[in-house]
Design a protein around this motif. Structure first.
Motif, short mmCIF file in Angstrom:
data_model
loop_
_atom_site.label_atom_id
_atom_site.label_comp_id
_atom_site.label_asym_id
_atom_site.label_seq_id
_atom_site.Cartn_x
_atom_site.Cartn_y
_atom_site.Cartn_z
N ILE A 205 23.82 43.51 52.79
CA ILE A 205 24.15 44.69 51.98
C ILE A 205 25.65 44.73 51.68
CG2 ILE A 205 24.26 47.21 52.00
CD1 ILE A 205 21.64 47.18 53.62
N CYS A 206 26.47 44.45 52.69
CA CYS A 206 27.93 44.49 52.50
C CYS A 206 28.41 43.43 51.53
CB CYS A 206 28.63 44.31 53.85
SG CYS A 206 28.44 45.71 54.97
N LEU A 207 27.90 42.22 51.64
CA LEU A 207 28.33 41.13 50.76
C LEU A 207 27.89 41.37 49.33
CD1 LEU A 207 27.76 38.11 53.16
CD2 LEU A 207 29.95 38.99 52.34
N MET A 208 26.72 41.94 49.15
CA MET A 208 26.28 42.27 47.79
C MET A 208 27.15 43.37 47.18
SD MET A 208 23.91 40.27 46.85
CE MET A 208 22.58 39.22 47.41
N THR A 209 27.59 44.31 48.02
CA THR A 209 28.50 45.35 47.56
C THR A 209 29.82 44.75 47.12
OG1 THR A 209 27.51 46.97 49.07
CG2 THR A 209 29.71 47.46 48.23
N ALA A 210 30.33 43.77 47.88
CA ALA A 210 31.57 43.10 47.52
C ALA A 210 31.42 42.35 46.19
CB ALA A 210 31.99 42.13 48.63
N PHE A 211 30.30 41.70 46.02
CA PHE A 211 30.05 40.97 44.78
C PHE A 211 30.05 41.90 43.58
CE2 PHE A 211 26.73 39.96 41.66
CZ PHE A 211 27.32 38.85 41.06
N LYS A 212 29.37 43.00 43.70
CA LYS A 212 29.22 43.91 42.57
C LYS A 212 30.52 44.64 42.24
CE LYS A 212 26.35 47.72 40.85
NZ LYS A 212 25.22 48.65 41.15
N GLY A 213 31.34 44.92 43.23
CA GLY A 213 32.47 45.83 43.04
C GLY A 213 33.81 45.20 42.80
N THR A 214 33.93 43.86 42.76
CA THR A 214 35.23 43.22 42.57
C THR A 214 35.26 42.43 41.26
OG1 THR A 214 34.49 41.28 43.83
CG2 THR A 214 35.65 42.99 45.04
N ARG A 215 36.46 42.06 40.84
CA ARG A 215 36.58 41.18 39.68
C ARG A 215 37.85 40.33 39.79
NH1 ARG A 215 39.49 42.65 34.93
NH2 ARG A 215 40.67 44.62 35.10
N GLU A 216 37.86 39.21 39.10
CA GLU A 216 38.99 38.29 39.08
C GLU A 216 39.74 38.50 37.77
OE1 GLU A 216 37.60 34.30 40.00
OE2 GLU A 216 36.04 35.12 41.30
#
Length: 469
Positions: A205-216
Motif C-alpha cells: 500500500i505504501c509503495l503504491m502511494t509513493a508511485f501515485k503521488g510523486t513525479r520527476e
C-alpha cells in the motif's frame, strides 16, 4: 542558487511512503531473520552465515544492474517511479517467505530460506535504488533535497519505530491464538508468518502511494535517452564525494546490520530480558526528533558536519553500552546509551541520500554525464554488501563462540565464549565501523563547492530544456 521546483507537502509525504513501506517489513527482515532461522527453523548459524556470504556476492552485482535498468528506462511515469509499481508485490511476497517455516526436511528448509532471503534482498534493491535515484530528478534545489530526504527518513524511522517493537509481542499474540501448544511463543512459525503477511500488505500500500503521488521534474538531455554503461562510468571519474559516501554506506550500514541483528541475542542471552529488547527497539521513535532537526542543522553548520556529529554520537553510544555491560548490565545506563544512539543515528540516515544526489550533480558538473541510476545504484550495492558481510561476520562470530539456538520448546543457555561473541557483535564491531566512517567523512568538502555547482548546472539544464522544446 535555484529556489525553484519546490515540492509541495502532498508529494513530500508520498515520497516518504517509499521508505516507510520499505522499512515496514525490511527492518524486520534485517533484525529478526537470523534469529528466526536459528531459533524457529532450527538451522545452524554456520549455514545462515553461508547464506549471508552468498547474498553478499549477489549484492555486489545486482545493485549496478538495477542502476543500468533505471538509466535505460523510458516510461510516461519517468525512470525511477515505475519500479515501485512493478516490484512492490513480488518484494512483499519474498519477505513473507523469509518468515515462513514449511514442514520440510532440513535440506529443503535451507533451500527455502536461501531462495526467500536472496529474492527479498534482490527485490529490495529494485525498490530502494529508485527511492534514492529519484531524488535528484524531483528537484535541483539543494535545501529542498534535504527537506525531501529528511521527510523520507523521518517516515522510514517511523516505520521501524512502530513495527520493530511490535514484532515480538505480535508474534506471541498470534501464537497464543493459533499455536497454543508452543511454550516459547517467540519461536512460533505461525505467529511469524501472520505478522509478515500483515507487514507485507502495509508495504505494498505504501509503495503504491509513493508511485501515485510523486513525479520527476528535473529534465536534462540524459532524461530522454538510454545512457550506456561506458558513458555512465564517466560520471565517476574524479568523483571523490561519491567515493567517500559509498565507503561510508558500506561501513556504516554494515556496522548497523551487525548491531541490529545481535540486539535480540544480547537482550535474550546476556541480559536475560527479552522484553527489554523489544522495549528499546521502540526507542527508534526518538530518531524522529533528531531527523526532523536535520534541515535546521544542515543550514546552520552544513551537511557534512551534521552527519559527523551523528557518527561521533553513535560511537559514543557504543562505549556507554560497554560500560553498562561491565556493570552487570546496568539498565539505566543501557537505556541512556540507546538514547544517545537513536538521537545520533537520526542525524546520519537522512543525509546519505542527499550526499548521493550531490555526487550525481558533481559527476555531471565535472564530467558532463548525469547518470542517476548508475551513480546511486552503488549506494544500494555498498550498503547491502556491507550489511551482507556484516551479517555473515556476525554468524561466523556466533558460530565460533559456540552459540546454541533456543529452538521451540527449549531455552538454551550459552557458554561464556558465546556470550562474549554476542557482546563483540553488539558493541565492539559496530564501534569500529562508526569511528572509521566518521574519519573518512572529514575529507568531504562538497558543501563548499555547492553554490557554484548548482549555479552552473541550473544554467546547463535551462539550455538543455530550451533545446528540447
Amino acid at each position: 542558487m535555484n529556489n525553484g521546483n519546490q515540492v509541495k507537502w502532498p508529494e513530500r509525504l508520498a515520497y516518504a511512503m517509499s521508505d516507510f513501506g520499505c522499512n515496514t517489513i525490511f527492518q524486520i527482515v534485517g533484525t529478526y531473520f537470523m534469529v528466526f532461522s536459528t531459533d524457529t527453523m532450527g538451522i545452524k548459524a554456520s549455514v545462515v552465515a553461508g547464506l549471508f556470504a552468498l547474498t553478499a556476492i549477489i549484492d555486489s552485482v545486482d545493485g549496478v544492474i538495477w542502476g543500468q535498468f533505471i538509466d535505460r528506462t523510458h516510461t510516461k511515469w519517468g525512470k525511477s517511479r515505475p519500479y515501485w509499481l512493478w516490484f512492490s508485490v513480488p518484494f512483499a511476497l519474498f519477505c513473507i517467505m523469509s518468515f515462513s517455516a514449511p514442514n520440510l526436511p532440513m535440506t529443503w528448509k535451507i533451500v527455502w530460506i536461501y531462495v526467500a532471503y536472496i529474492g527479498a534482498k534482490v527485490l529490495y534493491s529494485g525498490i530502494n535504488i529508485p527511492v534514492t535515484s529519484i531524488l535528484p530528478a524531483m528537484t535541483s534545489n539543494p535545501q529542498e533535497r534535504v527537506t525531501l530526504s529528511t521527510v523520507r527518513q523521518f517516515f522510514g524511522n517511523l516505520g521501524a519505530a512502530v513495527f520493530l517493537p511490535l514484532t515480538l509481542p505480535a508474534v506471541a499474540f498470534f501464537a497464543g491464538i493459533f499455536d497454543k501448544h508452543n511454550s516459547n511463543p517467540s519461536t512460533s512459525a505461525t505467529g511469524w508468518f501472520i505478522w509478515a503477511v500483515i507487514l507485507g500488505i502495509v508495504t505494498v500500500i505504501c509503495l503504491m502511494t509513493a508511485f501515485k503521488g510523486t513525479r520527476e521534474r528535473v529534465v536534462t538531455k540524459d532524461s530522454n535517452r538510454s545512457v550506456p554503461m561506458r558513458e555512465s562510468i564517466k560520471a565517476l571519474k574524479g568523483n571523490y564525494p561519491w567515493v567517500i559516501i559509498i565507503f561510508i554506506n558500506f561501513v556504516y550500514w554494515g556496522s548497523f546490520s551487525i548491531r541490529q541483528s545481535s540486539l535480540p541475542y544480547y537482550f535474550k542471552y546476556v541480559l536475560h530480558n527479552e522484553a527489554l529488547g523489544s522495549a528499546v527497539l521502540a526507542g527508534t521513535i526518538i530518531t524522529l526528533i533528531s531527523t526532523a532537526m536535520v534541515p535546521f542543522f544542515s543550514r546552520l553548520i552544513g551537511k557534512r558536519n551534521t552527519m559527523l556529529i551523528g557518527m561521533v554520537g553513535t560511537a559514543i553510544s557504543q562505549l556507554i553500552l560497554h560500560f553498562a555491560d561491565q556493570m552487570n548490565g546496568n539498565v539505566p545506563m543501557i537505556l541512556f546509551g540507546m538514547l544517545v544512539y537513536y538521537i545520533s543515528y537520526g542525524l546520519v540516515g537522512a543525509l546519505i541520500a542527499v550526499m548521493l544526489s550531490d555526487a550525481v550533480d558533481f559527476g555531471e558538473w565535472k564530467n558532463g554525464v548525469r547518470a542517476e541510476g548508475f551513480v546511486t545504484s552503488f549506494s544500494s550495492f555498498s550498503a547491502k554488501l556491507g550489511m551482507g558481510l556484516g551479517s555473515m561476520l556476525l554468524s561466523a562470530v556466533l558460530a565460533g563462540g559456540g552459540y546454541v539456538a533456543a529452538t521451540a520448546g527449549s531455552s538454551a543457555g550459552q557458554t561464556a565464549s558465546a556470550l562474549d561473541a554476542i557482546r563483540l557483535g553488539f558493541i565492539w564491531i559496530p564501534l569500529i565501523g562508526y569511528v572509521a566512517s566518521g574519519l573518512v567523512l572529514l575529507f568531504n568538502n562538497v558543501d563548499k563547492l555547492e553554490p557554484q555547482m548548482v549555479k552552473d548546472l541550473d544554467e546547463k539544464h535551462q539550455r538543455e530544456t530550451e533545446g528540447l522544446a
